[in-house]
Design a protein around this motif. Structure first.
Motif, PDB file in Angstrom:
ATOM      1  N   THR A 258       0.842  -1.188   0.000  1.00 51.30           N
ATOM      2  CA  THR A 258       0.000   0.000   0.000  1.00 51.30           C
ATOM      3  C   THR A 258       0.884   1.246   0.000  1.00 51.30           C
ATOM      4  OG1 THR A 258      -0.103   0.315   2.401  1.00 51.30           O
ATOM      5  CG2 THR A 258      -1.612  -1.319   1.430  1.00 51.30           C
ATOM      6  N   PRO A 259       0.310   2.425  -0.256  1.00 47.98           N
ATOM      7  CA  PRO A 259       1.129   3.645  -0.285  1.00 47.98           C
ATOM      8  C   PRO A 259       1.601   4.115   1.088  1.00 47.98           C
ATOM      9  CG  PRO A 259      -0.920   3.920  -1.537  1.00 47.98           C
ATOM     10  CD  PRO A 259      -1.060   2.677  -0.737  1.00 47.98           C
ATOM     11  N   ASP A 260       1.147   3.519   2.165  1.00 49.05           N
ATOM     12  CA  ASP A 260       1.416   4.063   3.495  1.00 49.05           C
ATOM     13  C   ASP A 260       2.899   4.176   3.829  1.00 49.05           C
ATOM     14  OD1 ASP A 260      -1.348   4.365   4.610  1.00 49.05           O
ATOM     15  OD2 ASP A 260      -1.411   2.254   4.065  1.00 49.05           O
ATOM     16  N   GLU A 349      11.786  12.654   0.682  1.00 47.01           N
ATOM     17  CA  GLU A 349      11.023  13.864   0.970  1.00 47.01           C
ATOM     18  C   GLU A 349       9.608  13.475   1.355  1.00 47.01           C
ATOM     19  OE1 GLU A 349       9.844  16.231  -2.577  1.00 47.01           O
ATOM     20  OE2 GLU A 349      11.088  14.790  -3.684  1.00 47.01           O
ATOM     21  N   GLN A 350       8.882  14.417   1.931  1.00 46.64           N
ATOM     22  CA  GLN A 350       7.498  14.179   2.327  1.00 46.64           C
ATOM     23  C   GLN A 350       6.580  14.904   1.350  1.00 46.64           C
ATOM     24  OE1 GLN A 350       6.139  12.828   5.731  1.00 46.64           O
ATOM     25  NE2 GLN A 350       7.922  11.603   5.182  1.00 46.64           N
ATOM     26  N   PRO A 352       2.257  15.510   0.245  1.00 45.69           N
ATOM     27  CA  PRO A 352       0.873  15.338   0.700  1.00 45.69           C
ATOM     28  C   PRO A 352       0.174  14.259  -0.115  1.00 45.69           C
ATOM     29  CG  PRO A 352       1.074  17.349  -0.587  1.00 45.69           C
ATOM     30  CD  PRO A 352       2.464  16.820  -0.427  1.00 45.69           C
ATOM     31  N   PHE A 353      -0.631  13.463   0.582  1.00 41.30           N
ATOM     32  CA  PHE A 353      -1.318  12.345  -0.083  1.00 41.30           C
ATOM     33  C   PHE A 353      -2.715  12.194   0.488  1.00 41.30           C
ATOM     34  CE2 PHE A 353      -2.214   7.671  -0.124  1.00 41.30           C
ATOM     35  CZ  PHE A 353      -2.391   7.546  -1.492  1.00 41.30           C
ATOM     36  N   LEU A 354      -3.691  12.002  -0.404  1.00 43.14           N
ATOM     37  CA  LEU A 354      -5.083  11.776  -0.017  1.00 43.14           C
ATOM     38  C   LEU A 354      -5.408  10.310  -0.273  1.00 43.14           C
ATOM     39  CD1 LEU A 354      -6.609  14.954  -1.734  1.00 43.14           C
ATOM     40  CD2 LEU A 354      -5.971  14.686   0.688  1.00 43.14           C
ATOM     41  N   GLY A 355      -5.483   9.547   0.790  1.00 39.56           N
ATOM     42  CA  GLY A 355      -5.659   8.108   0.618  1.00 39.56           C
ATOM     43  C   GLY A 355      -6.923   7.577   1.264  1.00 39.56           C
ATOM     44  N   TYR A 356      -7.044   6.268   1.216  1.00 43.89           N
ATOM     45  CA  TYR A 356      -8.072   5.538   1.945  1.00 43.89           C
ATOM     46  C   TYR A 356      -7.376   4.523   2.838  1.00 43.89           C
ATOM     47  CZ  TYR A 356     -11.385   7.302  -1.582  1.00 43.89           C
ATOM     48  OH  TYR A 356     -12.137   8.094  -2.398  1.00 43.89           O
ATOM     49  N   ALA A 357      -7.954   4.265   3.996  1.00 49.23           N
ATOM     50  CA  ALA A 357      -7.353   3.316   4.928  1.00 49.23           C
ATOM     51  C   ALA A 357      -7.281   1.923   4.305  1.00 49.23           C
ATOM     52  CB  ALA A 357      -8.162   3.276   6.218  1.00 49.23           C
ATOM     53  N   ALA A 358      -6.100   1.326   4.377  1.00 48.72           N
ATOM     54  CA  ALA A 358      -5.909  -0.048   3.902  1.00 48.72           C
ATOM     55  C   ALA A 358      -6.238  -1.005   5.037  1.00 48.72           C
ATOM     56  CB  ALA A 358      -4.476  -0.247   3.432  1.00 48.72           C
ATOM     57  N   LYS A 359      -7.135  -1.942   4.762  1.00 50.56           N
ATOM     58  CA  LYS A 359      -7.566  -2.885   5.785  1.00 50.56           C
ATOM     59  C   LYS A 359      -7.554  -4.309   5.214  1.00 50.56           C
ATOM     60  CE  LYS A 359     -10.520   0.564   8.064  1.00 50.56           C
ATOM     61  NZ  LYS A 359     -11.897   0.910   8.531  1.00 50.56           N
ATOM     62  N   LYS A 381      -2.541  12.858   4.671  1.00 52.39           N
ATOM     63  CA  LYS A 381      -1.290  12.878   5.444  1.00 52.39           C
ATOM     64  C   LYS A 381      -0.110  12.957   4.477  1.00 52.39           C
ATOM     65  CE  LYS A 381      -0.560   7.855   5.769  1.00 52.39           C
ATOM     66  NZ  LYS A 381      -0.415   6.685   6.673  1.00 52.39           N
ATOM     67  N   ASN A 382       1.055  13.220   5.028  1.00 54.09           N
ATOM     68  CA  ASN A 382       2.277  13.193   4.234  1.00 54.09           C
ATOM     69  C   ASN A 382       2.835  11.776   4.194  1.00 54.09           C
ATOM     70  OD1 ASN A 382       2.196  15.923   3.706  1.00 54.09           O
ATOM     71  ND2 ASN A 382       3.541  16.471   5.412  1.00 54.09           N
ATOM     72  N   ILE A 383       3.348  11.387   3.046  1.00 49.99           N
ATOM     73  CA  ILE A 383       3.995  10.080   2.912  1.00 49.99           C
ATOM     74  C   ILE A 383       5.404  10.279   2.348  1.00 49.99           C
ATOM     75  CG2 ILE A 383       1.844   8.798   2.607  1.00 49.99           C
ATOM     76  CD1 ILE A 383       2.459   8.701  -0.414  1.00 49.99           C
ATOM     77  N   ASN A 384       6.234   9.275   2.505  1.00 48.04           N
ATOM     78  CA  ASN A 384       7.604   9.336   1.998  1.00 48.04           C
ATOM     79  C   ASN A 384       7.620   9.219   0.476  1.00 48.04           C
ATOM     80  OD1 ASN A 384       8.709   9.544   4.559  1.00 48.04           O
ATOM     81  ND2 ASN A 384       9.087   7.340   4.750  1.00 48.04           N
ATOM     82  N   TYR A 385       8.494  10.002  -0.130  1.00 49.14           N
ATOM     83  CA  TYR A 385       8.682   9.944  -1.575  1.00 49.14           C
ATOM     84  C   TYR A 385      10.181   9.842  -1.843  1.00 49.14           C
ATOM     85  CZ  TYR A 385       8.281  11.359  -6.520  1.00 49.14           C
ATOM     86  OH  TYR A 385       8.328  11.412  -7.893  1.00 49.14           O
TER      87      TYR A 385
END
Length: 583
Positions: A258-260, A349-350, A352-359, A381-385
């Motif tokens: 997932t992108p998390d 770098e960080q 911004p990302f608009l995601g959905y919770a991975a379950k 939230k911000n994610i690593n890039y």
């Protein structure tokens, strides 16, 4: 009365309004895309209506249908050389390389029309010429269905990823097995676009963004162009899309499932569109709309990104022209070139990302745990890039390559790229650097019609070699310098060696009969004590070798004049000094 009738006729036959040039997409329900023939018929009508449009057939593809280029030039100049002299920028937009990802086909039709009909938009084309490939993969577009894009939300029917030869054309830029690819090279080298866009749809994770973007990998791009891309062009595109309510994010090349845990940049080698265009200092983009978003949203997002692209290229037209000219000069002066890269995971770098919770929950198919994205649990939230790559293999640029004429498949591809080549006027012996292929790996299954090589190791020998009248000398002081290095250096990721064009050198042609060679090998060892010592050392170090009489005979054979000097000899020579040649 006659004057009134003539006036009425003129009014009814004048320049059509927007409704007269509605696209098949606009006439549908928002979930339909134009067929190949509908798109070509529509552009033909646009050509008939507007003097500022010209549709040019470039040739027949693998499907037997014509590939067209549509040029939108508001001063009605359709000559690429003349356009360059006017210091106008060329934006090449390609659609339908994967016809199951068709939103670019429909969005670009509306875009071309709107920029001709809207006065404010039209002004942006004062210094920008649009060159549009309406449908690149025509064979795939004709293979229409509603099922092969299994994970995609519309349209109702669409084309297929493979072309008429079942080739993925976004893996064909360097190897150029398709007629489509051959025609693309003609278009690309004719028009020398400043910016290139190849419209796609993504696969992968679920998230809120409609649009993701691959830009030419900045570490691979010329530094002058990369500076502009990173500091000015990409911020403008991202800001514009945010204002247009389509906040954008880099392509979701995820570190984990997932992108998390973050995403990585995409190092596109020259088999891909933007990897190829970078070889000629063209800034390239692959927009990837999200597969699960409704088709109408994907079309709108693609339209908006192209609109932002035109605005940015128009705004920075003078600067883009200057930095491209500088980049071309820097490439000509460049002494060494990277051939392979690796991701630097220490640089992050960080974003911004608009995601959905991975379950996770039990699968109704297997009963095992399966991933799903909970759209009722959106997050921001911000994610690593990770988007920094470093070279792993670098080569010094030769003065020229010398290519035996026998390798016609390679020569043909160089000609398609308008590479400047000269031919020897008589048989000539040249002392130059030559490679022997010492090791390589090969894929166990075919990939796009080839058993692709990788991890190539070479040994360089400076040696005299005989070349024949008609063999080609290719100097590197030309615009195709980087293209030549990345195709003719066997260690490059997408070299012609890796794509199997030189495989016949890897097979030994002459051999020996053991019972005959035994006596000759003994004589060779008597006359060469150094070779005997090397044989004894090899026996001590390698028990399996010591047990094999054939292996030991082969060792002597390979170190004798009887072993063919052309086995594993890479045919292309590297001329490291400028010497007078019979050209």
């Amino acid at each position: 009365m006659l004057t009134t009738l003539l006036l009425a006729a003129l009014l009814t036959t004048g320049t059509p309004g927007k409704d007269d040039l509605k696209t098949p997409y606009e006439k549908g329900n928002g979930n339909q895309t134009a067929t190949y023939q509908e798109a070509i018929d529509w552009y033909r009508k646009l050509d008939e209506v507007y003097d500022e449009v010209k549709m040019v057939p470039y040739g027949y593809t693998d499907s037997g249908r014509l590939l067209h280029l549509v040029i939108v030039s508001t001063d009605k100049d359709f000559d690429p050389a003349s356009i360059k002299q006017k210091n106008k920028r060329v934006l090449l937009i390609q659609n339908g390389i994967h016809p199951g990802e068709p939103e670019g086909i429909d969005a670009t039709m509306m875009l071309a029309r709107d920029y001709l009909q809207d006065k404010n938009k039209r002004k942006q084309l004062d210094n920008v010429v649009l060159a549009i490939i309406p449908v690149y993969n025509i064979g795939g577009a004709l293979n229409r269905n509603s099922h092969t894009r299994t994970n995609q939300n519309g349209p109702e029917s669409y084309g297929f990823r493979g072309n008429a030869r079942n080739l993925d054309l976004n893996r064909d830029y360097i190897k150029t097995d398709s007629k489509n690819g051959q025609l693309f090279h003609l278009i690309f080298r004719d028009w020398d676009p400043d910016v290139f866009m190849d419209n796609h749809t993504s696969n992968g994770a679920d998230y809120q963004h409609v649009m993701t973007l691959i830009a030419t990998q900045h570490n691979k791009l010329n530094p002058t162009l990369a500076g502009y891309l990173q500091k000015k062009m990409l911020p403008a595109l991202y800001d514009g899309m945010k204002k247009d309510k389509f906040p954008m994010v880099p392509y979701m090349n995820t570190v984990d499932e997932t992108p998390d845990k973050g995403i990585t940049g995409f190092m596109e080698s020259p088999r891909y569109a933007t990897g190829y265009t970078a070889l000629y200092n063209t800034i390239g983009f692959v927009p990837e709309t999200h597969m699960l978003k409704p088709f109408d949203q994907r079309v709108k997002a693609t339209y908006q990104l192209m609109e932002n692209m035109i605005e940015t290229v128009s705004r920075d037209a003078k600067e883009i022209g200057e930095i491209r000219a500088k980049a071309k000069q820097e490439t000509l002066a460049q002494k060494s070139f990277p051939l392979d890269w690796k991701l630097d995971t220490t640089k992050v770098e960080q974003i911004p990302f608009l995601g959905y919770a991975a379950k996770y929950k039990p699968s109704e198919v297997s009963g095992l745990e399966r991933l799903y994205y909970d759209r009722k649990a959106p997050y921001s939230k911000n994610i690593n890039y990770y988007n920094t790559f470093t070279p792993t293999t670098t080569v010094q640029k030769p003065v020229a390559y010398v290519i035996p004429q026998a390798w016609r498949e390679v020569i043909e591809r160089l000609k398609l790229n308008k590479v400047e080549m000269r031919q020897l006027k008589r048989d000539t012996t040249l002392t130059l650097d030559s490679y022997y292929i010492t090791d390589y790996k090969t894929g166990q299954r075919p990939y796009e019609g080839h058993y692709l090589h990788n991890s190539v190791q070479v040994e360089t020998r400076t040696m005299p070699r005989q070349f024949l009248k008609g063999d080609y000398v290719v100097y590197l002081n030309q615009e195709s310098a980087r293209f030549l290095v990345e195709t003719l250096e066997p260690q490059a990721v997408d070299s012609y060696f890796n794509w199997n064009f030189f495989d016949s050198i890897l097979m030994q042609k002459e051999h020996f009969s053991s019972y005959v060679f035994e006596d000759l090998a003994a004589e060779i060892l008597k006359k060469n004590p150094d070779l005997r010592q090397r044989l004894e050392e090899r026996r001590k170090k390698d028990p399996e070798f010591a047990k094999s009489a054939r292996a030991q005979l082969d060792f002597v054979y390979r170190n004798s004049p009887h072993y063919e000097p052309t086995h594993n000899l890479y045919p292309v020579g590297r001329l490291m000094q400028d010497v007078k040649l019979p050209l």
